[in-house]
Design an enzyme around this catalytic site. Structure first.
Site, short mmCIF file in Angstrom:
data_model
loop_
_atom_site.label_atom_id
_atom_site.label_comp_id
_atom_site.label_asym_id
_atom_site.label_seq_id
_atom_site.Cartn_x
_atom_site.Cartn_y
_atom_site.Cartn_z
N LYS A 72 -43.94 -29.56 -15.39
CA LYS A 72 -42.55 -29.78 -14.99
C LYS A 72 -42.07 -31.07 -15.65
O LYS A 72 -42.84 -32.05 -15.75
CB LYS A 72 -42.46 -29.89 -13.46
CG LYS A 72 -41.04 -29.94 -12.91
CD LYS A 72 -41.05 -29.92 -11.38
CE LYS A 72 -39.66 -29.96 -10.77
NZ LYS A 72 -39.68 -29.87 -9.30
N SER A 105 -36.74 -26.48 -7.32
CA SER A 105 -36.37 -27.04 -8.59
C SER A 105 -37.40 -26.79 -9.70
O SER A 105 -37.08 -26.97 -10.86
CB SER A 105 -36.19 -28.55 -8.45
OG SER A 105 -37.41 -29.16 -8.08
N SER A 151 -39.73 -27.06 -3.53
CA SER A 151 -39.49 -26.85 -4.97
C SER A 151 -40.64 -26.21 -5.74
O SER A 151 -40.46 -25.85 -6.90
CB SER A 151 -39.11 -28.16 -5.64
OG SER A 151 -37.78 -28.48 -5.37
#
Lengths: 473, 99, 471
Positions: free
Chosen positions: A74, A149, A173
């Site tokens: 990420k 996210s 997330s």
């Protein structure tokens, strides 16, 4: 290809790490333009590392449990020299001069980061649509969001670009995009994985965790990145738990609570899937009871004060002085304002504003202070539940993947998609999302298993039962 | 309904070093008020006897030994600087001293 | 201070701690390095970095707390949020409602007890250099920032509003500095900024509630502190007597102009949005640590002052001379000299005046100090010579013998001295006849001329003896 198979074959000399990485790079090249999964692909770095792994195998060395496994990171995880933007314009072009502890541990286990995955800006969002680099599409249904996210990490695994990816989970997330993309996602106990090198959103809630297609892959990855780190004061003091050794423990005799507040208001298919998961656990020998923990309903409101408050402080440093974007102006204050106004997107601004307000003179006690007390109330409620049962069961998200753009204009509707995942972050406990069932349009759904702090071994064994049950269903 | 005013939102933007257009100011005032309305559920609770939890884990005192370790080289430090001069970060003029 | 007014002063003193590394990272804590060479992701506040608390900084904070009779208590860290380019994270990690030390006091030699409200840990900021423009106002000005100092451990010591005069403010700061040096926590160097003093000053009619206060910054020496407080109190009194009001504000002391001026008006309370620092755990100093620190603490200035006073017996010295000796850490010198039979007044004077504020003892050791004073007492060194030698020894160290030999200071023979005295008398017949007639104070006149002629090598008492034989 499964991460464990890749690692076994690379370690045995039957597969070259370079070939494994090239497969990943090819898969990325095939679909990245369509899906917008990776915001940066580190081709040269990945291939060079893969060549090193192959040389080590040739010398008879063991590069580790993730030897040659391509992984996605990420874009809020620092890797030395590799662009890290957090999905924000304000960090465009920034290359950190150091690596996150979790990234170092992946490298130490032989894994090969192939690039940085798209995310909601500074992890603020539930659909990966607030990224300054455009939305990511759900590989299962490209007109839908992948969740967020960590939507880029979820999409990377779901599109078979990489077998595992790291995400971060502040209010769901990791788990919510895992559910929306049909994957396993783990939100570890707060402190199990070092946060050093994870760009902070809300420091008392953030945790790094894995996303993978199977429980075994996710558990293996978590074992690699977990364990004490002296560079993170909030890191648990103990070494990583043995998770792989508990995958087959089953749930016989386990007490499981199906939590009313973790399914209420969800789509009927989501409720049905969660009930089916309860049945699967019963069938495997668990004693399942229905429980209510009304305090969990307070979670969303508390979260949307605490997380923005911490974020408003964590994101102050993006001021145009030391790194990232600068928009010039006559004096330093005007430069700060111009830079932040141009560099942050609307959702980030909204949360900074909300958090600043919640902490400001005259409102602290009413908002932030009260939210901290609610946090205590919720932790105590969880503790009472864990006197009755070992593990909690609920839905991960109230709906299947929704259409791109459906909630962009309505922040509150977007915030509600985290309603089932948030309580675990507030308590610092562990949770895992496992694919189970299908939504109204046939898209994957996920169910969530929750346990107290340091309950990962129990959670992965229960998750493995659901994984097997799903295959039988 | 939350009693959040447009002026308060403007003041908060100032504290946060953000500039909002009139249109944004209106929109944010409405959106923030909506979130704060939810938070009013919390304000209604009597939690006067409840201790706040700022942090989910209680690890006791965590200390490191007073040992010097290598930092970053100056070139690495300044490589990401928007503006540098004479080995230092350059910024436009500073109005007013530090609080 | 004008009649009918009372000044109320509280001081906030920041001191850097003498640790090897910074408060939350392993970067070196050292003054004077090349800019931005003692920095890392943590003290630069790079995204993703996290603080880890330095154990030694905690020990030194505890030492300060114990020395100031504070309660050492379980504490927490907070973030103080405000934007400033010196501050890498745009918040400062400090302590707020639960400081590590609270509720102590410092006794001054004038008998005043100043309460210590708190002495808490926090991190220092970086340093900006402000560069001027091309001459036109606001043109091309810019600042350059060096973060070497960012994250250096500080203890902030906040006094109660117990100080009542500029002299007392100075006395408090000097005594506090001596305490900090005695704990080993600080080098107390105000000129290098390792000890920084801010003064809160207000005035009132005695018995009335506290007046509006102003905070004065940029006090780089004890002398500046005293002058600035005096100026500020006068300014406020003049304002009030003219029917004006004091505005709460921060004021800047200009040492050259000798006045304070408005820096920032506090129209509203600063909104720092303090909240618990989520990246750090509680700080609860263990009983073992507190005991260890307590055991390692040497005697504090007050204790040393009492010991020296006892040795002196009847008050031989004024409070100021005694303060200078104690605060300069010179009491060991004075005690050794007195124990060797040297006159206490001489020992105090030489220690205070030659080794006091100006330079300290430097490389001078106790035996050399005692030896120089013994020679002076025996008339083998003149007062001027003794002072010169003490200065040499403080700079360069070594033995008294070597330092005296290096200067070529040998006692003058009485023949040589007699010849000089005779010459001086011959050159000043008028003064001589008045002296002979009984004007004793003219002895100083002749001593002065003899000293000048001998470049200070003559012994004053010997000169008087020569004068008497000729009178």
């Amino acid at each position: 290809m499964n991460a464990l198979e890749i690692a076994a074959d690379v370690r045995a000399g039957e597969l070259s790490a370079v070939a494994a990485v090239d497969d990943a790079l090819e898969a990325i090249a095939r679909r990245n333009e369509e899906l917008n999964v990776f915001v940066h692909v580190d081709r040269e770095g990945a291939r060079a590392r893969a060549a090193e792994i192959d040389e080590r195998v040739a010398r008879g060395e063991d590069p580790g449990p993730l030897a040659g496994v391509p992984v996605g990171l990420k874009d809020n995880l620092c890797q030395t020299g590799v662009p890290t933007t957090c999905g924000s314009r304000i960090l465009a072009g920034w290359r950190p001069p150091y690596s996150a502890t979790a990234v170092e541990r992946l490298l130490g286990a032989g894994a090969i980061p192939v690039g940085k995955t798209n995310m909601d800006e500074f992890a603020m969002g539930s659909s990966t649509e607030t990224s300054a680099y455009g939305p990511t599409r759900n590989p299962v249904a490209p007109d839908r969001v992948p969740g967020g996210s960590s939507g880029g990490s979820a999409a990377a695994v779901a599109a078979a670009m990489v077998p595992v990816a790291l995400g971060s989970d502040t209010g769901g997330s990791i788990r919510q995009p895992a559910a929306l993309c049909g994957l396993v996602g783990i939100k570890p106990t707060y402190g199990l994985v070092s946060r050093y090198g994870l760009v902070a959103f809300a420091s008392s809630l953030d945790q790094i965790g894995p996303l993978a297609r199977t429980v075994a892959e996710a558990a293996t990855c978590l074992e690699v990145i977990a364990g004490h780190d002296p560079r993170d004061s909030t890191s648990l003091p103990e070494p990583a738990p043995d998770l792989r050794g508990h995958l087959d423990d089953g749930v016989a005799g386990r007490r499981v609570g199906l939590i009313r507040e973790l399914v209420e208001g969800a789509d009927p298919e989501v409720v049905a899937a969660t009930r089916a998961a309860a049945d699967a656990l019963s069938a495997a020998g668990a004693r399942v009871i229905e429980l209510s923990i009304p305090e969990l309903r307070l979670g969303l409101s508390a979260y949307y004060l605490i997380a923005p408050a911490e974020a408003s402080s964590n994101l102050a440093r993006y001021d145009g002085v030391r790194y990232g974007l600068r928009v010039d102006a006559d004096d330093v204050t005007a430069m700060n304002v111009a830079t932040r106004t141009a560099g942050f997107g609307a959702e980030v601004k909204r949360r900074i504003m909300l958090g600043t307000y919640a902490l400001s003179a005259g409102y602290y006690d009413a908002y932030y202070g009260q939210a901290l007390k609610v946090r205590t109330v919720m932790i105590e409620a969880f503790a009472r539940a864990y006197e009755q049962v070992d593990t909690l069961l609920g839905a991960t998200a109230p709906t299947e993947a929704f259409a791109l753009g459906a909630k962009v204009a309505d922040p509150m509707a977007m915030y509600l998609s985290d309603v089932f995942t948030i309580p675990t972050n507030l308590s610092g406990h562990a949770a895992i999302s496992v694919p189970f069932g299908r939504g109204a349009t046939g898209l994957p759904l996920g169910v969530q298993l929750l346990g107290p702090a340091r309950s990962e071994t129990r959670l992965v064994s229960a998750a493995a039962v659901l994984e097997a049950g799903r295959e039988e269903a | 309904m939350s009693d959040l005013t447009r002026d308060e939102v403007a003041h908060v933007a100032h504290l946060a070093r953000l500039r909002l257009s009139d249109e944004e100011l209106d929109r944010f005032t409405g959106q923030l008020a909506q979130v704060l309305d939810h938070a009013n559920d919390l304000r209604a609770l009597d939690l006067s006897n409840v201790a706040p939890t700022a942090h989910p884990v209680d690890l006791g005192t965590v200390l490191r030994r007073d040992e010097v370790s290598a930092g970053l080289g100056r070139d690495a430090v300044l490589a990401s600087a928007p503006a540098a001069e004479d080995g230092r970060f350059a910024v436009p003029r500073v109005l007013g001293d530090e609080p | 201070m004008r009649d009918g007014w009372e000044m109320v002063i509280g001081l906030e003193v920041h001191t850097e701690l003498l640790t090897a590394s910074k408060l939350f990272c392993g970067c070196a804590n050292a003054f004077g390095a090349e800019p931005n060479t003692q920095v890392c992701p943590v003290c630069l506040g790079l995204p993703g970095s996290l603080p880890v608390l330095n154990e030694r900084a905690v020990e030194l904070a505890v030492a300060i707390g114990l020395a100031l009779h504070c309660t050492v208590a379980p504490s927490t860290f907070h973030r103080k949020n405000y934007f400033y380019p010196d501050m890498p994270k745009d918040f400062q990690i400090s302590q707020y409602d639960l400081p590590i030390n609270a509720g102590g006091y410092l006794d001054l030699s004038d008998g005043t007890r100043v309460t210590i409200e708190r002495a808490h840990l926090e991190e220092d900021t970086g340093k900006s250099t402000h560069l001027g423009g091309t001459g036109r106002l606001h043109d091309a000005e810019r600042s350059l920032v060096d973060y070497n100092r960012a994250g250096v451990p500080l203890v902030e010591i906040v006094s109660g509003p117990d100080i009542r005069s500029p002299e007392q403010a100075r006395r408090y700061a000097a005594e506090l500095r001596a305490v900090l040096v005695a704990t080993g926590a600080s080098d107390g160097r105000m000129e290098e900024g390792s000890m920084r003093v801010d003064a809160n000053v207000s005035v009132r009619r005695p018995g009335e509630p506290l007046g509006t206060r102003c905070e004065i910054k940029n006090l780089n020496s004890l002398r500046s502190l005293q002058r600035a407080v005096a100026y500020e109190a006068d300014r406020q009194v003049a304002l009030l007597e003219d029917g004006g009001r004091v505005r709460q504000e921060t004021r800047h002391w200009d040492d050259g102009l000798g006045q304070t001026s408005t820096m920032r008006v506090k129209e509203e309370a600063e909104d720092y949005r303090y909240f618990r620092e989520p990246d750090l755990t509680e700080l609860v100093p263990s009983e073992a640590m507190v005991a260890r620190v307590r055991a390692a603490l040497g005697p504090m200035p007050a204790e040393r002052r009492a010991a020296l006073t006892a040795l002196l017996g009847d008050a031989e010295a004024t409070g100021d001379v005694l303060d200078t000796v104690i605060q300069g850490g010179l009491d060991a010198f004075v005690r050794a000299a007195i124990e060797e039979g040297i006159d206490a007044g001489l020992a105090l004077a030489r220690a205070a005046n030659e080794l006091g504020d100006a330079q300290g003892a430097g490389r001078l050791d106790v035996p050399a100090f005692v030896e120089v004073l013994a020679r002076e007492s025996a008339g083998r060194l003149s007062a001027t010579q003794a002072k010169t030698v003490l200065g040499d020894l403080a700079r360069a160290g070594g033995t008294a013998d070597d330092a005296i030999a290096a200067r070529g200071f040998v006692p003058m023979s009485s023949e040589a001295l007699g010849a000089v005295v005779a010459t001086v008398i011959g050159e000043h017949p008028g003064e001589w006849s008045r002296y002979v007639a009984g004007e004793d104070k003219l002895a100083q006149f002749f001593i002065g001329h003899v000293m000048k002629a001998t470049h200070g090598q003559a012994n004053g008492q010997a000169v008087v003896a020569e004068l008497e034989t000729r009178r």
